[in-house]
Design a protein around this motif. Structure first.
Motif, short mmCIF file in Angstrom:
data_model
loop_
_atom_site.label_atom_id
_atom_site.label_comp_id
_atom_site.label_asym_id
_atom_site.label_seq_id
_atom_site.Cartn_x
_atom_site.Cartn_y
_atom_site.Cartn_z
N SER A 193 0.88 -1.18 0.00
CA SER A 193 0.00 0.00 0.00
C SER A 193 0.91 1.22 0.00
O SER A 193 1.20 1.78 1.07
N ASN A 274 -7.04 5.19 5.05
CA ASN A 274 -7.54 4.25 4.04
C ASN A 274 -7.01 2.84 4.26
O ASN A 274 -7.68 1.86 3.94
N GLU A 278 -9.68 -0.20 4.54
CA GLU A 278 -9.67 -1.41 3.73
C GLU A 278 -9.81 -2.66 4.58
O GLU A 278 -10.37 -3.67 4.13
N HIS A 281 -13.75 -3.19 6.33
CA HIS A 281 -14.95 -3.22 5.50
C HIS A 281 -14.87 -4.42 4.55
O HIS A 281 -13.81 -5.04 4.39
N GLY A 282 -15.99 -4.74 3.94
CA GLY A 282 -16.02 -5.79 2.94
C GLY A 282 -15.80 -7.19 3.47
O GLY A 282 -15.44 -8.09 2.71
N HIS A 339 -6.20 -7.20 -2.64
CA HIS A 339 -7.60 -7.33 -3.09
C HIS A 339 -8.46 -6.33 -2.31
O HIS A 339 -9.28 -6.73 -1.47
N PRO A 340 -8.28 -5.04 -2.53
CA PRO A 340 -9.01 -4.05 -1.73
C PRO A 340 -10.51 -4.09 -2.00
O PRO A 340 -10.95 -4.39 -3.11
N GLY A 341 -11.26 -3.80 -0.95
CA GLY A 341 -12.70 -3.63 -1.10
C GLY A 341 -13.53 -4.86 -0.85
O GLY A 341 -14.76 -4.76 -0.72
N ARG A 342 -12.90 -6.03 -0.77
CA ARG A 342 -13.71 -7.23 -0.54
C ARG A 342 -12.85 -8.30 0.11
O ARG A 342 -11.63 -8.35 -0.06
#
Length: 394
Positions: A193, A274, A278, A281-282, A339-342
């Protein structure tokens, strides 16, 4: 009497089993790489990060033991030395990631560059990245081989003799390691990141290294003591010391992680926030909760009990549990950046740690067989065996 301290055939059987498991998993991983090289390299990074963590932690704890001269260190010295001997191998195992860094690290991809990341390219570039890896390979290998080599040469002596140079080497080595690993942690994991930065990030990893190496050393000592291979060397107070140290490192690791979260959240910098968003969430928030409960609250409450910390039958499974649960920390560190977001785990994310771990454990057991299980010619350890009247088997 010395023959009682030598490793028996049981370790050879364990070595063969883990090696077979490792090679089977490695073959399956190679097949997966044919179809998805990017995912195979990312999974390799995950497995490499976990097992190199134990090898590097063995070197850290070995130096720490020479510096503080604690009794706890005499019993786990040989497991630590076996782990430290694998430091150069683990650094060489990073070579596939150097060759395929364009498939793993976002800062190598032009379409992923932002003004903030571009400002860091003077540091984050393939040439300088490789140079820093080579520096770590040279310095850490020299340090590990010197510490282990001088210790094992003392085994060949007919009588106990001091080795005063091990202490100053450990002091210098600890300083060198902390400085160089600060760069290494930034390169190998934090740069996944590239907009994120935390000065405490390398320290959290070093504490985790010490915790993992201590857990493996505890497993080795208690398992060997139960088979009788360590004779009467392992006493109740030593088991208690190892239990207290495990609890201390669990607390320190948790405290460092919490402080990183609080300081970054209070600073309210979007780039740093951020990184935590990350991971909260998800679906990743459940892994964060699991780490808080399984890696901190549960082992802390268990290790508060004096009986558990003084009984090998109880402490052995706790140490095994800490080795397993610490793998969740690396999943939480590495995978959300890729694999950001999920929430996403590929089957190779499970296979790569198994492949590297099987081979790593086989080589670790092989190193453990190359020397007596106890530092018989260390004057301090000889005094330890002669002192006290406690002769209970754990």
């Amino acid at each position: 009497m010395k023959d009682a301290f030598l490793i028996g055939r049981r370790l050879i059987a364990w070595e063969r089993r883990t090696l077979i498991i490792g090679f089977i998993a490695l073959a399956l991983l190679a097949i997966g790489a044919i179809f998805d090289l990017r995912q195979a390299l990312r999974s390799w990074l995950l497995g490499w990060a976990y097992w190199s963590n134990i090898a590097f932690g063995s070197l850290v704890l070995l130096m720490l033991q020479y510096m503080v001269n604690g009794e706890w260190g005499y019993l786990i010295r040989r497991p630590l030395e076996a782990g430290a001997r694998l430091v150069p191998l683990m650094l060489l195992a990073f070579a596939p990631l150097l060759l395929g860094m364009g498939l793993v690290y976002p800062w190598t991809q032009p379409d992923q560059l932002t003004p903030l990341v571009e400002a860091k390219l003077l540091y984050l570039n393939p040439t300088f990245f490789t140079f820093r890896w080579l520096a770590c390979l040279f310095l850490w290998t020299a340090l590990a081989w010197a510490l282990v080599g001088w210790s094992r040469r003392r085994d060949l002596a007919g009588t106990a003799r001091p080795a005063p140079w091990l202490v100053p080497l450990s002091v210098i080595g600890m300083i060198v390691y902390f400085l160089t690993f600060t760069f290494a942690a930034t390169d190998w994991l934090m740069s996944l990141s590239p907009r994120f930065f935390s000065s405490i990030y390398p320290v959290i990893l070093i504490v985790g290294q010490a915790l993992s190496a201590l857990a493996l050393g505890t497993v080795a000592v208690l398992a060997l003591a139960r088979t009788g291979l360590l004779g009467l060397a392992v006493r109740r107070r030593h088991i208690n010391d190892l239990g207290n140290l495990l609890m201390a490192f669990v607390l320190l690791w948790s405290y460092m992680g919490l402080m990183q979260f609080i300081i970054i959240w209070m600073a309210n910098m979007r780039e740093d926030n951020n990184w935590f968003i990350e991971r909260n969430h998800g679906g990743w928030q459940w892994l964060a909760l699991a780490l808080a409960v399984l890696h901190f609250a549960l082992p802390f409450l268990v290790l508060l009990h004096v009986r558990i910390k003084q009984d090998a039958a109880f402490l052995l499974p706790v140490a095994v549990y800490l080795l397993v649960v610490h793998a969740l920390h690396f999943i939480w560190l590495v995978v959300p950046s890729l694999h950001p977001g999920r929430f996403y785990l590929h089957w190779m994310d499970l296979l790569a740690p198994l492949a590297i771990g099987g081979i790593w454990l086989a080589l670790w057991l092989r190193e453990l067989r190359h020397a007596p299980l106890l530092a018989l010619n260390d004057p301090a350890f000889t005094h330890l065996l002669e002192a006290g009247n406690e002769h209970q088997r754990p």
